[in-house]
Design a protein around this motif. Structure first.
Motif, PDB file in Angstrom:
ATOM      1  N   ASN A  69       0.842  -1.196   0.000  1.00 38.42           N
ATOM      2  CA  ASN A  69       0.000   0.000   0.000  1.00 38.42           C
ATOM      3  C   ASN A  69       0.882   1.253   0.000  1.00 38.42           C
ATOM      4  OD1 ASN A  69      -1.745   2.191   0.889  1.00 38.42           O
ATOM      5  ND2 ASN A  69      -3.250   0.571   1.236  1.00 38.42           N
ATOM      6  N   THR A  70       0.644   2.135  -0.960  1.00 36.17           N
ATOM      7  CA  THR A  70       1.476   3.342  -1.070  1.00 36.17           C
ATOM      8  C   THR A  70       0.697   4.623  -0.786  1.00 36.17           C
ATOM      9  OG1 THR A  70       1.083   3.391  -3.469  1.00 36.17           O
ATOM     10  CG2 THR A  70       3.100   2.308  -2.723  1.00 36.17           C
ATOM     11  N   TRP A  71      -0.498   4.516  -0.203  1.00 34.42           N
ATOM     12  CA  TRP A  71      -1.201   5.723   0.206  1.00 34.42           C
ATOM     13  C   TRP A  71      -0.435   6.383   1.359  1.00 34.42           C
ATOM     14  CZ3 TRP A  71      -6.410   2.641   0.394  1.00 34.42           C
ATOM     15  CH2 TRP A  71      -7.007   2.665  -0.875  1.00 34.42           C
ATOM     16  N   CYS A  72      -0.529   7.699   1.473  1.00 30.76           N
ATOM     17  CA  CYS A  72       0.147   8.387   2.574  1.00 30.76           C
ATOM     18  C   CYS A  72      -0.445   7.923   3.910  1.00 30.76           C
ATOM     19  CB  CYS A  72      -0.072   9.903   2.485  1.00 30.76           C
ATOM     20  SG  CYS A  72       0.356  10.632   0.898  1.00 30.76           S
ATOM     21  N   PRO A  73       0.378   7.805   4.948  1.00 31.27           N
ATOM     22  CA  PRO A  73      -0.175   7.462   6.266  1.00 31.27           C
ATOM     23  C   PRO A  73      -1.226   8.509   6.666  1.00 31.27           C
ATOM     24  CG  PRO A  73       2.223   7.365   6.285  1.00 31.27           C
ATOM     25  CD  PRO A  73       1.828   7.969   4.962  1.00 31.27           C
TER      26      PRO A  73
ATOM     27  N   ALA B 184      -9.995   4.314   5.139  1.00 34.17           N
ATOM     28  CA  ALA B 184     -11.329   4.082   5.715  1.00 34.17           C
ATOM     29  C   ALA B 184     -12.261   3.505   4.651  1.00 34.17           C
ATOM     30  CB  ALA B 184     -11.899   5.382   6.270  1.00 34.17           C
ATOM     31  N   ILE B 185     -12.144   4.018   3.426  1.00 31.95           N
ATOM     32  CA  ILE B 185     -12.996   3.504   2.338  1.00 31.95           C
ATOM     33  C   ILE B 185     -12.657   2.040   2.065  1.00 31.95           C
ATOM     34  CG2 ILE B 185     -13.562   3.762  -0.116  1.00 31.95           C
ATOM     35  CD1 ILE B 185     -13.107   6.781   0.211  1.00 31.95           C
ATOM     36  N   LEU B 186     -11.375   1.749   1.987  1.00 30.05           N
ATOM     37  CA  LEU B 186     -10.947   0.371   1.730  1.00 30.05           C
ATOM     38  C   LEU B 186     -11.437  -0.564   2.836  1.00 30.05           C
ATOM     39  CD1 LEU B 186      -9.188  -1.738   0.185  1.00 30.05           C
ATOM     40  CD2 LEU B 186      -7.250  -0.983   1.568  1.00 30.05           C
ATOM     41  N   ASN B 187     -11.235  -0.157   4.089  1.00 31.48           N
ATOM     42  CA  ASN B 187     -11.605  -1.038   5.197  1.00 31.48           C
ATOM     43  C   ASN B 187     -13.123  -1.208   5.301  1.00 31.48           C
ATOM     44  OD1 ASN B 187      -8.965  -1.542   5.861  1.00 31.48           O
ATOM     45  ND2 ASN B 187      -8.812   0.219   7.240  1.00 31.48           N
ATOM     46  N   ALA B 188     -13.856  -0.117   5.082  1.00 32.83           N
ATOM     47  CA  ALA B 188     -15.321  -0.226   5.129  1.00 32.83           C
ATOM     48  C   ALA B 188     -15.816  -1.147   4.018  1.00 32.83           C
ATOM     49  CB  ALA B 188     -15.954   1.164   4.988  1.00 32.83           C
ATOM     50  N   PHE B 189     -15.238  -1.007   2.844  1.00 41.44           N
ATOM     51  CA  PHE B 189     -15.671  -1.827   1.706  1.00 41.44           C
ATOM     52  C   PHE B 189     -15.347  -3.304   1.938  1.00 41.44           C
ATOM     53  CE2 PHE B 189     -15.095  -3.494  -2.671  1.00 41.44           C
ATOM     54  CZ  PHE B 189     -16.394  -3.294  -3.122  1.00 41.44           C
ATOM     55  N   LYS B 190     -14.159  -3.558   2.464  1.00 39.93           N
ATOM     56  CA  LYS B 190     -13.792  -4.946   2.763  1.00 39.93           C
ATOM     57  C   LYS B 190     -14.769  -5.554   3.775  1.00 39.93           C
ATOM     58  CE  LYS B 190      -8.772  -5.299   2.275  1.00 39.93           C
ATOM     59  NZ  LYS B 190      -7.549  -5.373   3.098  1.00 39.93           N
ATOM     60  N   ALA B 191     -15.107  -4.770   4.784  1.00 37.65           N
ATOM     61  CA  ALA B 191     -16.025  -5.280   5.814  1.00 37.65           C
ATOM     62  C   ALA B 191     -17.386  -5.603   5.198  1.00 37.65           C
ATOM     63  CB  ALA B 191     -16.174  -4.251   6.938  1.00 37.65           C
ATOM     64  N   VAL B 192     -17.861  -4.735   4.309  1.00 37.12           N
ATOM     65  CA  VAL B 192     -19.166  -4.966   3.681  1.00 37.12           C
ATOM     66  C   VAL B 192     -19.129  -6.222   2.813  1.00 37.12           C
ATOM     67  CG1 VAL B 192     -20.783  -4.049   1.966  1.00 37.12           C
ATOM     68  CG2 VAL B 192     -19.926  -2.572   3.785  1.00 37.12           C
ATOM     69  N   LEU B 193     -18.058  -6.373   2.053  1.00 33.63           N
ATOM     70  CA  LEU B 193     -17.986  -7.565   1.195  1.00 33.63           C
ATOM     71  C   LEU B 193     -17.860  -8.829   2.048  1.00 33.63           C
ATOM     72  CD1 LEU B 193     -16.154  -6.877  -2.114  1.00 33.63           C
ATOM     73  CD2 LEU B 193     -18.489  -6.522  -1.447  1.00 33.63           C
TER      74      LEU B 193
END
Ligand code: SF4
Ligand code: MG
Length: 282
Positions: free
Chosen positions: A12-16, A22-31
């Protein structure tokens, strides 16, 4: 399937601190939830555009299509038309979706095609280091506007409501529980759904404090009443210091765009399906 199983080998290369996490984690949780409820994840396709947001396709162990700038919607629409059984979820940034891609959004909403768009609306071009976008506030100082942007921002939810979208919501990257709920509702909604996520770019437009002081969650979430939805959508214009409503603004059941592609059905069956679709829209 546990949400952790959706991870990939990609670094993952997004800035800390970036709101994209949050979008990634929320989406993973929903899936993970959908998989737990029996939905086969091989029938999910994720489409992304160009920008920091787009790397989400690299971080999800799902079928995905990394498209080009502004063209997430037509790719998502094509996948849906080719195989209506698939859930297609498009991710796009504000520059991507509301700049180059706006006309595609308008027409997808107009025809009520059954796809979901999740917008990483950080109100800046992050990947190209800080130019103003359609939702940057008046006076925004960035690489392309060193003396401040001279334009007032668009209100994307207003445009989407006017265009015929049948599900509209807004969350922030500071509120993962709301994001989870909105994402799930939007994905399960039959028709064109869009969630505008006020996603903070900590590097080029750090709005954490600004949002924390202004956001509130709708007590009564919107349903079919477009006037009520519009009133709430217009409360904050992406520019002023007014309170910022979060939650679901609008949800309406309406016939979706489901015209079968040529060759999938016998001509007579196809004609009947098209007739039914047109009659349902009247
Ligand atoms: Fe996130 Fe902004 Fe960094 Fe891009 S530049 S990864 S949007 S914080
Ligand atoms: Mg952006």
């Amino acid at each position: 399937m546990e949400s952790t199983n959706l991870g990939t080998y990609a670094q993952n290369t997004w800035c800390p601190g970036c709101g994209n996490f949050a979008i990634l984690n929320a989406f993973k949780a929903v899936l993970g939830e959908l998989a737990g409820e029996g939905y086969p994840l091989e029938k999910v396709v994720v489409v992304s555009g160009i920008g920091c947001h787009a790397k989400i396709a690299d971080y999800l162990n799902l079928n995905s299509f990394y498209s080009i700038h502004g063209r997430v919607v037509p790719v998502a629409e094509a996948i849906k038309i080719a195989n209506p059984q698939i859930k297609v979820i498009g991710f796009a940034g504000d520059g991507d979706a509301y700049g180059e891609g706006m006309e595609h959004l308008i027409f997808a909403a107009k025809r009520n095609i059954d796809i979901t768009m999740i917008i990483h609306d950080n109100r800046v071009y992050g990947l190209t280091t800080g130019q103003y976008t359609p939702t940057s506030p008046l006076g925004f100082r960035g690489r392309s506007t060193p003396s401040g942007s001279k334009e007032v921002p668009v209100n994307p939810l207003q445009i989407m409501l006017a265009s015929g979208a049948t599900f509209l919501g807004r969350g922030t990257s500071h509120g993962i529980e709301l994001l989870k709920r909105l994402f799930k509702e939007a994905i399960l909604h039959k028709g064109f759904s869009l969630v505008d996520v006020l996603q903070v770019c900590v590097t080029y437009f750090n709005t954490y404090e600004y949002y924390d002081k202004r956001v509130y969650q709708l007590k009564e979430e919107g349903s079919q009443d477009s006037s009520l939805a519009l009133a709430k959508i217009l409360e904050w214009d992406y520019n002023s210091d007014k309170p910022i409503a979060l939650g679901r603004f609008y949800k309406k059941d309406s016939p979706v765009f489901e015209i079968p592609v040529e060759g999938r059905l016998e001509p007579a069956e196809r004609d009947a399906a098209i007739k039914k679709f047109i009659e349902g829209r009247v």
